[in-house]
Design a protein around this motif. Structure first.
Motif, PDB file in Angstrom:
ATOM      1  N   HIS A   1      -1.056  -8.930  16.897  1.00  0.00           N
ATOM      2  CA  HIS A   1      -2.026  -8.445  15.914  1.00  0.00           C
ATOM      3  C   HIS A   1      -1.740  -9.030  14.533  1.00  0.00           C
ATOM      4  O   HIS A   1      -2.655  -9.486  13.845  1.00  0.00           O
ATOM      5  N   LEU A   2      -0.473  -9.015  14.124  1.00  0.00           N
ATOM      6  CA  LEU A   2      -0.114  -9.559  12.825  1.00  0.00           C
ATOM      7  C   LEU A   2      -0.209 -11.083  12.806  1.00  0.00           C
ATOM      8  O   LEU A   2      -0.591 -11.677  11.785  1.00  0.00           O
ATOM      9  N   ARG A   3       0.135 -11.707  13.915  1.00  0.00           N
ATOM     10  CA  ARG A   3       0.123 -13.168  13.996  1.00  0.00           C
ATOM     11  C   ARG A   3      -1.289 -13.732  13.823  1.00  0.00           C
ATOM     12  O   ARG A   3      -1.475 -14.836  13.312  1.00  0.00           O
ATOM     13  N   HIS A   4      -2.284 -12.945  14.226  1.00  0.00           N
ATOM     14  CA  HIS A   4      -3.671 -13.405  14.114  1.00  0.00           C
ATOM     15  C   HIS A   4      -4.039 -13.739  12.675  1.00  0.00           C
ATOM     16  O   HIS A   4      -4.810 -14.676  12.430  1.00  0.00           O
ATOM     17  N   TYR A   5      -3.493 -12.996  11.716  1.00  0.00           N
ATOM     18  CA  TYR A   5      -3.865 -13.207  10.311  1.00  0.00           C
ATOM     19  C   TYR A   5      -3.288 -14.497   9.744  1.00  0.00           C
ATOM     20  O   TYR A   5      -3.691 -14.923   8.661  1.00  0.00           O
ATOM     21  N   ALA A   6      -2.355 -15.100  10.453  1.00  0.00           N
ATOM     22  CA  ALA A   6      -1.775 -16.363   9.985  1.00  0.00           C
ATOM     23  C   ALA A   6      -2.304 -17.558  10.768  1.00  0.00           C
ATOM     24  O   ALA A   6      -1.744 -18.648  10.690  1.00  0.00           O
ATOM     25  N   GLN A   7      -3.348 -17.365  11.541  1.00  0.00           N
ATOM     26  CA  GLN A   7      -3.918 -18.451  12.329  1.00  0.00           C
ATOM     27  C   GLN A   7      -5.216 -18.947  11.699  1.00  0.00           C
ATOM     28  O   GLN A   7      -5.986 -18.139  11.140  1.00  0.00           O
ATOM     29  N   PRO A   8      -5.516 -20.232  11.766  1.00  0.00           N
ATOM     30  CA  PRO A   8      -4.673 -21.290  12.339  1.00  0.00           C
ATOM     31  C   PRO A   8      -3.588 -21.782  11.400  1.00  0.00           C
ATOM     32  O   PRO A   8      -2.787 -22.633  11.763  1.00  0.00           O
ATOM     33  N   SER A   9      -3.582 -21.264  10.168  1.00  0.00           N
ATOM     34  CA  SER A   9      -2.570 -21.668   9.200  1.00  0.00           C
ATOM     35  C   SER A   9      -2.204 -20.476   8.332  1.00  0.00           C
ATOM     36  O   SER A   9      -3.039 -19.604   8.065  1.00  0.00           O
ATOM     37  N   LEU A  10      -0.967 -20.432   7.882  1.00  0.00           N
ATOM     38  CA  LEU A  10      -0.504 -19.339   7.027  1.00  0.00           C
ATOM     39  C   LEU A  10      -1.259 -19.307   5.703  1.00  0.00           C
ATOM     40  O   LEU A  10      -1.353 -18.259   5.050  1.00  0.00           O
ATOM     41  N   ILE A  11      -1.817 -20.449   5.307  1.00  0.00           N
ATOM     42  CA  ILE A  11      -2.568 -20.524   4.055  1.00  0.00           C
ATOM     43  C   ILE A  11      -3.782 -19.581   4.075  1.00  0.00           C
ATOM     44  O   ILE A  11      -4.219 -19.069   3.038  1.00  0.00           O
ATOM     45  N   LEU A  12      -4.308 -19.311   5.266  1.00  0.00           N
ATOM     46  CA  LEU A  12      -5.499 -18.477   5.390  1.00  0.00           C
ATOM     47  C   LEU A  12      -5.201 -16.981   5.373  1.00  0.00           C
ATOM     48  O   LEU A  12      -6.138 -16.172   5.406  1.00  0.00           O
ATOM     49  N   LEU A  13      -3.925 -16.610   5.304  1.00  0.00           N
ATOM     50  CA  LEU A  13      -3.555 -15.194   5.321  1.00  0.00           C
ATOM     51  C   LEU A  13      -4.250 -14.390   4.215  1.00  0.00           C
ATOM     52  O   LEU A  13      -4.820 -13.323   4.494  1.00  0.00           O
TER      53      LEU A  13
END
Length: 223
Positions: free
Chosen positions: A129-141
């Motif tokens: 669930h948390l990993r989804h917010y960093a996909q496809p790049s951490l810049i998009l968090l």
């Protein structure tokens, strides 16, 4: 919109919105309890109506998410039924819809926000669930977080704005035209109340379905 305070519970002011909401919850609870006390294999009109509502809600949820998790149809159905009752309260003389108060629509939007994360975590686990917010790049968090917040705000404002504008319009027409003129507007209020309840519940379902599907995808991508 400011609502008058009816009484105080200690230091806590209890507004008209809170009292109306409590009354609706009690009425809906009693209706559900009394309506399901004597279920039979040969349903009468009342049982048939209740079963029809339940089946319609279940079909709507499964059309959006065929493998719906346990409790999702219950949550969306509860939301729809409460919103229909709350939105239609405004047509009762002397009462106003509790959804014309931004505090209530904000509380409902926050419940939807929390349910999105609850179902997302339950379907795929906390890490996915948390990993989804960093996909496809951490810049998009940050953009993912802003998107979650803005859609919650828009959910609250949309319901509040539509219901409040309907009640203000009905009041103005009543003051200007008299008692009989607002009848067509009253019919419009009923239609709009049902539409707004449907839209709010459907958006909640879309958000939850999106969270479940995207988190499952993220979970399957975890090595």
């Amino acid at each position: 919109m400011d609502t008058p305070v009816i009484f105080h519970l200690g230091p806590l002011p209890i507004s008209r919105t809170v009292v109306t909401t409590w009354a609706l919850l009690v009425a809906l609870g009693l209706t559900g309890f009394l309506g399901t006390r004597r279920m039979t294999d040969t349903p009468g009109p009342w049982q048939s109506a209740l079963e029809g509502i339940v089946c319609a809600i279940d079909d709507a949820v499964r059309s959006m998410l065929p493998e719906s998790p346990a409790g999702l149809a219950d949550w969306i159905g509860t939301l729809w039924i409460f919103l229909v009752a709350a939105n239609l309260t405004g047509i009762v003389p002397g009462l106003s819809s509790p959804t014309d108060d931004l505090s209530l629509t904000t509380a409902l939007a926050l419940l939807v926000f929390l349910s999105v994360h609850a179902f997302g975590i339950r379907s795929a686990g906390l890490w996915a669930h948390l990993r989804h917010y960093a996909q496809p790049s951490l810049i998009l968090l940050p953009f993912h977080i802003i998107g979650e917040l803005t859609r919650t705000v828009s959910l609250a404002m949309r319901l509040f704005g539509n219901i409040m504008s309907l009640e203000i319009a009905a009041l103005l027409v009543l003051l200007v035209g008299g008692l009989l003129v607002p009848v067509p507007l009253l019919l419009l209020h009923i239609v709009e109340a049902l539409v707004q309840a449907y839209i709010f519940g459907m958006l909640a379902l879309v958000y939850i379905a999106g969270a479940i599907q995207s988190r499952r995808t993220a979970a399957s991508a975890i090595p």
